[in-house]
Design a protein around this motif. Structure first.
Motif, PDB file in Angstrom:
ATOM      1  N   ILE A  29       0.734  -1.255  -0.120  1.00 41.99           N
ATOM      2  CA  ILE A  29       0.159   0.049  -0.125  1.00 41.99           C
ATOM      3  C   ILE A  29       0.930   1.248   0.012  1.00 41.99           C
ATOM      4  O   ILE A  29       0.575   2.398  -0.530  1.00 41.99           O
ATOM      5  CB  ILE A  29      -1.043   0.009   1.171  1.00 41.99           C
ATOM      6  N   THR A  55      -6.594   2.789  -2.727  1.00 43.48           N
ATOM      7  CA  THR A  55      -7.789   2.860  -2.412  1.00 43.48           C
ATOM      8  C   THR A  55      -8.790   3.385  -3.127  1.00 43.48           C
ATOM      9  O   THR A  55     -10.422   2.895  -3.030  1.00 43.48           O
ATOM     10  CB  THR A  55      -8.078   2.987  -0.711  1.00 43.48           C
ATOM     11  N   ILE A  58     -13.988  -2.328  -4.049  1.00 42.46           N
ATOM     12  CA  ILE A  58     -14.457  -1.935  -2.651  1.00 42.46           C
ATOM     13  C   ILE A  58     -16.133  -1.756  -2.906  1.00 42.46           C
ATOM     14  O   ILE A  58     -16.940  -2.119  -2.053  1.00 42.46           O
ATOM     15  CB  ILE A  58     -13.920  -0.666  -2.111  1.00 42.46           C
ATOM     16  N   THR A  69      -5.245  -5.854  -0.649  1.00 43.10           N
ATOM     17  CA  THR A  69      -6.477  -6.175  -0.722  1.00 43.10           C
ATOM     18  C   THR A  69      -7.110  -6.903   0.379  1.00 43.10           C
ATOM     19  O   THR A  69      -8.353  -6.270   0.746  1.00 43.10           O
ATOM     20  CB  THR A  69      -7.078  -6.629  -2.240  1.00 43.10           C
ATOM     21  N   VAL A  89      -7.389  -4.577   3.083  1.00 43.47           N
ATOM     22  CA  VAL A  89      -8.798  -3.869   3.192  1.00 43.47           C
ATOM     23  C   VAL A  89      -9.979  -4.497   3.518  1.00 43.47           C
ATOM     24  O   VAL A  89     -10.830  -3.877   4.396  1.00 43.47           O
ATOM     25  CB  VAL A  89      -8.612  -3.140   1.870  1.00 43.47           C
TER      26      VAL A  89
END
Length: 273
Positions: free
Chosen positions: A30, A39, A57, A250, A253
């Protein structure tokens, strides 16, 4: 006592190891990509150096929200029926049916969605059938056993005196249930909903088979969509280098999303208490 302690420590250690693996491998990726680019980026093309996961997302949020809209009312109403209205012979059938739903593998749900739901959505709503709506309907069905099982147990745990007291005061049977029993079982019902959300947001194979898997921001309920879990499972087999670490990021997240859901649930429980 020692055996119980060891079992508890093993469970804690397993969770800790998973967290360490995810964050150790995901956070550097990230940082390298850039938190904003990762993001909030709308383009996912690893071969060209683009690692934006915003479509995934939003896809996960939309599909999970759709599943909750479909599954929660059906699940709660079914649990009320099973705990308060259902005749004993029919209860046994419904109970076994919901338990069977819980035991069906997700790949079987995926085949059902592919053969039944995809043509249905294509005929009724248009598009090619592999869409966000199809995935939401399928996940709504998949979370029913969790919501029904937990909610029914919570409703049955409410003292019968609450219900009888409401009837004695002149309330109807339905009003006694919805104004007395359900509020008293609120914490347990919310637990079922949260567990259902966790099942929905973490589901992979069934969603992969019916969602269309398009790495774009969906513009309608009939658009194809790719979730965070689907993106990981579709590309992890051949990913290397930064691409592989981006997929692990990912998962980070996704892990954070689950933590947020659990924290929100804890806050709601404390306020209700």
């Amino acid at each position: 006592l020692v055996v119980f302690l060891i079992a508890a420590l093993v469970s804690i250690a397993a969770v800790a190891l998973i967290c360490v693996f995810l964050f150790v491998n995901g956070i550097p990726a990230i940082k390298e990509i850039g938190f904003g680019d990762f993001t909030l980026g709308e383009v996912w093309k690893p071969t060209n150096g683009y690692y934006g996961i915003l479509p995934f997302i939003l896809g996960s949020i939309y599909v999970t929200a759709g599943a909750i809209v479909i599954g929660v009312p059906v699940g709660i109403l079914t649990s009320i029926f099973m705990s308060r209205y259902c005749p004993k012979p029919l209860y046994k059938i419904l109970k076994h049916a919901t338990e069977l739903l819980a035991g069906i593998p997700s790949i079987v749900y995926g085949f059902f969605g592919l053969v039944v739901l995809v043509p249905f959505v294509k005929t009724v709503f248009g598009g090619n059938g592999n869409s966000m709506l199809t995935a939401s309907i399928l996940l709504g069905i998949m979370i029913l056993p969790t919501i029904i099982g937990v909610s029914e147990s919570a409703i049955r745990s409410v003292p019968e005196s609450y219900y009888e007291g409401a009837l004695a005061l002149g309330a109807t049977k339905e009003r006694s249930i919805f104004k007395t029993v359900i509020p008293a079982a609120k914490s347990g019902v919310m637990s079922g909903i949260i567990l259902g959300m966790g099942r929905a947001i973490g589901e992979t194979m069934a969603v992969v088979m019916v969602a269309g898997n398009q790495a774009i921001i969906p513009d309608s309920i009939t658009s194809g969509v790719r979730t965070l879990t689907a993106n990981i499972v579709l590309e992890m087999a051949y990913a290397t280098g930064l691409h592989r670490r981006a997929l692990i990021a990912t998962a980070v997240v996704l892990f954070v999303f689950v933590l947020i859901i659990n924290v929100c649930f804890s806050i709601i429980n404390r306020r209700s208490e």
